[in-house]
Motif scaffolding. Structure first.
Motif, PDB file in Angstrom:
ATOM      1  N   HIS A  83       0.837  -1.205   0.000  1.00 23.25           N
ATOM      2  CA  HIS A  83       0.000   0.000   0.000  1.00 23.25           C
ATOM      3  C   HIS A  83       0.874   1.258   0.000  1.00 23.25           C
ATOM      4  O   HIS A  83       0.662   2.180  -0.785  1.00 23.25           O
ATOM      5  N   ALA A  84       1.884   1.297   0.871  1.00 23.88           N
ATOM      6  CA  ALA A  84       2.777   2.461   0.943  1.00 23.88           C
ATOM      7  C   ALA A  84       3.599   2.593  -0.335  1.00 23.88           C
ATOM      8  O   ALA A  84       3.746   3.700  -0.875  1.00 23.88           O
ATOM      9  N   LEU A  85       4.134   1.498  -0.832  1.00 24.71           N
ATOM     10  CA  LEU A  85       4.933   1.549  -2.053  1.00 24.71           C
ATOM     11  C   LEU A  85       4.107   2.081  -3.219  1.00 24.71           C
ATOM     12  O   LEU A  85       4.563   2.948  -3.975  1.00 24.71           O
ATOM     13  N   ASP A  86       2.887   1.586  -3.374  1.00 27.07           N
ATOM     14  CA  ASP A  86       2.002   2.062  -4.445  1.00 27.07           C
ATOM     15  C   ASP A  86       1.685   3.541  -4.278  1.00 27.07           C
ATOM     16  O   ASP A  86       1.667   4.296  -5.255  1.00 27.07           O
ATOM     17  N   PHE A  87       1.424   3.964  -3.033  1.00 30.97           N
ATOM     18  CA  PHE A  87       1.108   5.358  -2.744  1.00 30.97           C
ATOM     19  C   PHE A  87       2.256   6.276  -3.152  1.00 30.97           C
ATOM     20  O   PHE A  87       2.063   7.247  -3.897  1.00 30.97           O
ATOM     21  N   TYR A  88       3.472   5.977  -2.710  1.00 31.90           N
ATOM     22  CA  TYR A  88       4.609   6.841  -3.012  1.00 31.90           C
ATOM     23  C   TYR A  88       4.938   6.845  -4.504  1.00 31.90           C
ATOM     24  O   TYR A  88       5.283   7.887  -5.061  1.00 31.90           O
TER      25      TYR A  88
END
Length: 162
Positions: free
Chosen positions: A137-142
């Motif tokens: 989720h964080a990787l996709d967001f950034y």
């Protein structure tokens, strides 16, 4: 007050305001840090008034809260790091969190943009964040925000390890 907009400029979320928390914002900070711990399902010990005052009086500490009306719905914390290869600084994002019932409405994007604009106003051009490889989720967001991943391995040490 500004509304959250998608790339086409269409309003996609509720009205949002952001505020950098500084001296005098102790109770807002207490609420923000509690919210962040809840989002990450982490334990959160009570922070003393003195500790919060000290933190909020630091010019190298960034805490930006996102509000919908009077409710804190998210926030970002970051630290300014002075460089040794030039007379400059970079900002390390430590945490960014949005209340679960407000996620996927552009608030995280709004917070990151607010931080980048605020640090640029004081002459800081580099902002970076670490993300666990397992946190898709964080990787996709950034990446969706234009972040460029850098392959690194981070080692942690504890003062009680011998």
């Amino acid at each position: 007050m500004s509304s959250i907009q998608n790339f086409n400029g269409k309003r996609i979320g509720p009205e949002i305001q952001t505020k950098r928390l500084t001296d005098g914002d102790r109770e807002l900070a207490r609420g923000l840090f509690t919210l962040m711990a809840e989002v990450f399902a982490e334990a959160c010990e009570p922070l003393s008034d003195d500790y919060l005052n000290c933190l909020l009086n630091r010019g190298d500490f960034w805490a930006i809260a996102a509000f919908i009306g009077d409710d804190i719905v998210g926030g970002i914390t970051a630290h300014t790091l002075p460089m040794t290869t030039s007379e400059s600084s970079e900002v390390f994002i430590y945490d960014i969190a949005v209340r679960r019932d407000y996620q996927r409405q552009g608030i995280g994007r709004h917070l990151l943009t607010a931080l980048c604009e605020a640090v640029a106003d004081v002459g800081i051009l580099e902002v970076f964040v670490s993300a666990d490889n397992e946190d898709i989720h964080a990787l996709d967001f950034y990446q969706a925000l234009g972040g460029v991943p850098s392959p690194v391995t981070i080692f942690t040490f504890s003062g009680d390890e011998g």
